[in-house]
Design an enzyme around this catalytic site. Structure first.
Site, PDB file in Angstrom:
ATOM      1  N   GLN A   2      34.108  10.717  70.656  1.00 30.92           N
ATOM      2  CA  GLN A   2      35.032  11.436  70.015  1.00 30.92           C
ATOM      3  C   GLN A   2      34.770  13.142  70.765  1.00 30.92           C
ATOM      4  OE1 GLN A   2      37.428  11.509  68.351  1.00 30.92           O
ATOM      5  NE2 GLN A   2      37.798  13.701  68.232  1.00 30.92           N
ATOM      6  N   GLU A   3      33.536  13.251  70.945  1.00 34.59           N
ATOM      7  CA  GLU A   3      33.293  14.429  71.515  1.00 34.59           C
ATOM      8  C   GLU A   3      33.599  14.508  73.137  1.00 34.59           C
ATOM      9  OE1 GLU A   3      32.643  17.147  70.313  1.00 34.59           O
ATOM     10  OE2 GLU A   3      31.132  17.076  68.648  1.00 34.59           O
ATOM     11  N   SER A   4      33.321  13.623  73.835  1.00 34.47           N
ATOM     12  CA  SER A   4      33.424  13.543  75.532  1.00 34.47           C
ATOM     13  C   SER A   4      34.117  12.528  76.081  1.00 34.47           C
ATOM     14  CB  SER A   4      32.088  14.091  76.183  1.00 34.47           C
ATOM     15  OG  SER A   4      31.146  12.754  76.017  1.00 34.47           O
TER      16      SER A   4
END
Length: 490
Positions: free
Chosen positions: A315-317
């Protein structure tokens, strides 16, 4: 005279003995335990179900699934242990349910049917679903029942969907379809996804849980009105267990248990869409293997499911170690300078360091939450705090409490988070404005990625379910995957 008297005495004795025997037999019959009493006496509630994401399966932490959780709560209500049994198919499920000494009930995402079968009865309904015709993206979309004629169609044998198609065939005799007892819903969706069949018919909840595994499938149209799912019990006139089941389901609906389970298992689905699902399927093959060992190592060290940590990283990267945002956060876990320093990360672009630092940070946040927040809500709250910060999360919890909601339940607090972006609400909070709506989406996405990772990595996965994709999601070119650099600007 004496002989006659003796004869009469013998007759009287015989009649007395017969009467006593019949009386004892009658008493014995009257004292036969009811279905509910048998369960309570044995101390075990035997429940038969199906092995699928929407009903029951096993992950790293043991047994789970919507039907499993609901049945477990019912067993707790009765004060007995829950014993799960799985059926090979629906016909097998009903056969085992109706046999002497079989399971007490079936909890398997069943829609009431089989009106002519006296060997089965259904409880009150507890979850509304809609039967849907499923087709493959890129093919001509059917829009009405007559469009099913001439198509290759397969459904589960013995299902309510087979009954629906049988009724339709009376109107369109040329309609052809196949019933199979060798497949599950997962298999039917896979077959549509890869083009082995043209159409299938499944319930909306089954599609919601599985569609992300098969990004080529689409809903053609709803095939009939919404119907309720129910538990099935053996036929007969013993209502003791049925009455207890109905009372439990009615109470579960009234007190919010069903809504909480729906949120847990269905509340975060349908958040990816076609592009997101297809992209995630590719990245599972091309990117995750590079960093999987780091996630597993961190998970082991921190006593946390590595797949949840991997879901956060995606989700972050999108699992890109060189990812950078306009706000200055960098790396696979998108850490700020301050967080990186606090977690002992010297190089945010080093994927191993980033994963270790981000994982440590998440676990630290989770450990600092109030003890009143229990799992699984505790992990969802930790995800929210990871994204928006603990201060803003506390504002949302206080807001929920003022609204008469439960500040320890994610289902309630997530309703308050979007208010943090509205002046009429955030002006009254201690920490002010925050993009709470984005946080809700963040948690939904992580939960969905986590679900997928859990399902595709579970050890008990059977050959007919997902295994044909080699533990990768279908719908992806497995022979010549496109390589990617792994570093993109976000």
């Amino acid at each position: 005279m004496f002989a006659l008297t003796a004869y009469r005495l013998r007759c009287a004795a015989w009649l007395l003995a017969t009467g006593i025997f019949l009386l004892l037999a009658g008493c014995s019959e009257a004292k036969a335990p009811t279905a509910l009493e048998r369960v309570q006496k044995e101390g075990v509630l035997r429940v038969i179900t199906r092995n699928s994401p929407a009903t029951y399966f096993q992950d790293r932490n043991g047994e789970t699934g919507f039907e499993y959780e609901l049945a477990k709560r019912f067993a707790e209500r009765l004060g007995v242990e829950l014993k799960i049994e799985t059926a090979d198919n629906l016909d097998d499920l009903y056969a085992q349910l109706s046999r002497e000494g079989g399971p007490a009930l079936a909890a398997a995402g069943l829609t009431p049917g089989r009106e002519d079968d006296a060997s089965v009865r259904y409880s009150h309904t507890y979850l509304d679903v809609t039967p849907q015709i499923i087709y493959r993206n890129g093919q001509q979309r059917p829009t009405r029942p007559e469009d099913l004629v001439g198509k290759r169609i397969m459904v589960l044998k013995g299902s309510s969907h087979a009954e629906q198609l049988a009724e339709l065939k009376k109107q369109y005799p040329e309609l052809k379809y196949e019933e199979s007892d060798a497949v599950e819903v997962v298999d039917l969706l896979r077959m549509v996804d890869v083009g082995d069949i043209d159409l299938t018919l499944v319930d909306s909840n089954e599609l919601a849980m599985n569609q992300v595994y098969f990004p080529n499938v689409r809903v053609a149209f709803d095939f009939g009105e919404a119907r309720g799912l129910a538990w099935a019990l053996p036929g007969g006139d013993d209502d003791s267990l049925m009455n207890e089941v109905n009372a439990f389901l009615d109470q579960a609906k009234k007190e919010g248990l069903l809504q909480r389970l729906k949120d847990r298992y269905y509340g975060h689905v349908d958040v990816l869409g076609y592009v997101g699902a297809y992209t995630f399927a590719q990245h599972l093959q091309q990117r995750l293997p590079r960093y999987e060992s780091h996630f597993k190592q961190s998970g082991k060290q921190l006593d946390t499911d590595w797949r949840l940590l991997a879901a956060i990283g995606y989700q972050e990267s999108l699992w890109q170690p060189g990812a950078t945002s306009k706000t200055g956060v960098r790396g696979l876990m998108m850490l700020t300078n301050r967080t990186a320093q606090a977690m002992g990360v010297s190089n945010r672009l080093d994927p191993k360091q980033s994963i270790q630092g981000g994982s440590k940070y998440f676990v630290q946040i989770r450990s600092e939450l109030p003890e009143s927040i229990k799992e699984p809500d505790r992990s969802w709250f930790a995800l929210a705090a990871y994204n928006i910060g603990g201060a803003h999360l506390e504002d949302a919890r206080k807001m929920a409490e003022k609204e008469g909601l439960n500040p320890n339940k994610w289902l309630d607090v997530k309703k308050m988070l979007p208010r943090l972006a509205q002046k009429q609400w955030y002006a009254k909070t201690r920490y002010g404005y925050a993009r709470g709506g984005e946080t809700v989406h963040f948690v939904q996405n992580v939960r969905r990625y986590y679900d997928i990772l859990t399902w595709v990595t579970q050890p008990q996965m059977e050959g007919s379910q997902i295994a044909e994709s080699g533990l990768h999601l279908p719908g992806v070119n497995k022979t010549r995957p496109e390589e990617d650099s792994g570093d993109e600007k976000l």
